[in-house]
Design an enzyme around this catalytic site. Sequence first.
Site, mmCIF file in Angstrom:
data_model
loop_
_atom_site.group_PDB
_atom_site.id
_atom_site.type_symbol
_atom_site.label_atom_id
_atom_site.label_comp_id
_atom_site.label_asym_id
_atom_site.label_seq_id
_atom_site.Cartn_x
_atom_site.Cartn_y
_atom_site.Cartn_z
ATOM 1 N N GLY A 250 0.889 -1.205 -0.119
ATOM 2 C CA GLY A 250 -0.005 0.233 -0.146
ATOM 3 C C GLY A 250 0.800 1.316 -0.148
ATOM 4 N N ASP A 251 1.863 1.202 0.770
ATOM 5 C CA ASP A 251 2.873 2.532 0.910
ATOM 6 C C ASP A 251 3.409 2.502 -0.516
ATOM 7 O OD1 ASP A 251 2.343 2.177 3.523
ATOM 8 O OD2 ASP A 251 4.227 0.818 3.835
#
Length: 300
Positions: A250-251
Amino acid sequence: MVYTVTFNPSLDYIVNVSDFKLGQVNRTEKEVMFPGGKGINVSIVLKNLGMESTILGFTAGFTGEEIQRRVKEMGCVEKLIPIANGYSRINLKLRSNEESEINGMGPEIGKEDIDKLYQMLDTLKAGDVLVLAGSIPASMPSTMYSDIMEYLQNKEVMIAVDATKDLLVNVLPFHPFVIKPNNYELGEIFNVTLKDKKDVIVYAKKLQEQGARNVLVSMAGDGAVLVAEDGSVYESEAPKGKVVNSVGAGDSMVAGFLYGYLTTQNYEIAFKNGVATGSASAFSENLATKEEVEAILNTL
């Protein structure tokens, strides 16, 4: 310049045990250690893609020193603020028949430490990008993200927020440039179950109505959605590949989206870069490299 803030960085200690047994001595088959924390991950991936950023946040003790050493070794610029007491956390991730995690608490961050961060934020100028990502320690006010955005609201800084629940909802009145909930977090905000991309788009637009400029929603194996401020909506299936490590995916999507937008000013390209970069990290033991991202981009 891009700045990332990680309030509670960690050393992520990832171990593989073939058949973990409770109450017995278990020996690892493989172990790796990375500097962790969502903002730090964003900075590392941006560096891999060829874009400089500066890591802000807090560290403490010998573990904090090791975090600083490792991010510098990766070529990242860091201005992490050392705290006098406590230790930066070690997060243990156990891979066996099932995956388990034990996350440390981290040091207590006082008002004087937060004041030092605000002094650094004073140097930001119009056009800079600030990434606020991850949870905050219990010792900090729950309004920390919205407090920072209110403090910076007249500076024309582009702010990206990757957080959950109230941390995310509280920033909406300050019009973040982009927010990135996943589909479960998006449903949690509205207390609904989202079944497909059509549902995701409806509720992403509700967050936009509440103040977010762009809403990027990750959906793991179901792909992703972007509801952009220009009225366009983009959808993508998940690229094909074997998920090796979901930590940091996600990052990486946030990093890829920002890289794509800052280099082209094009939301479609930014979205595809986000999808490709998140997937590249998921398909790798480490965070995405530029070569891995480009290989997936060619399939989108």
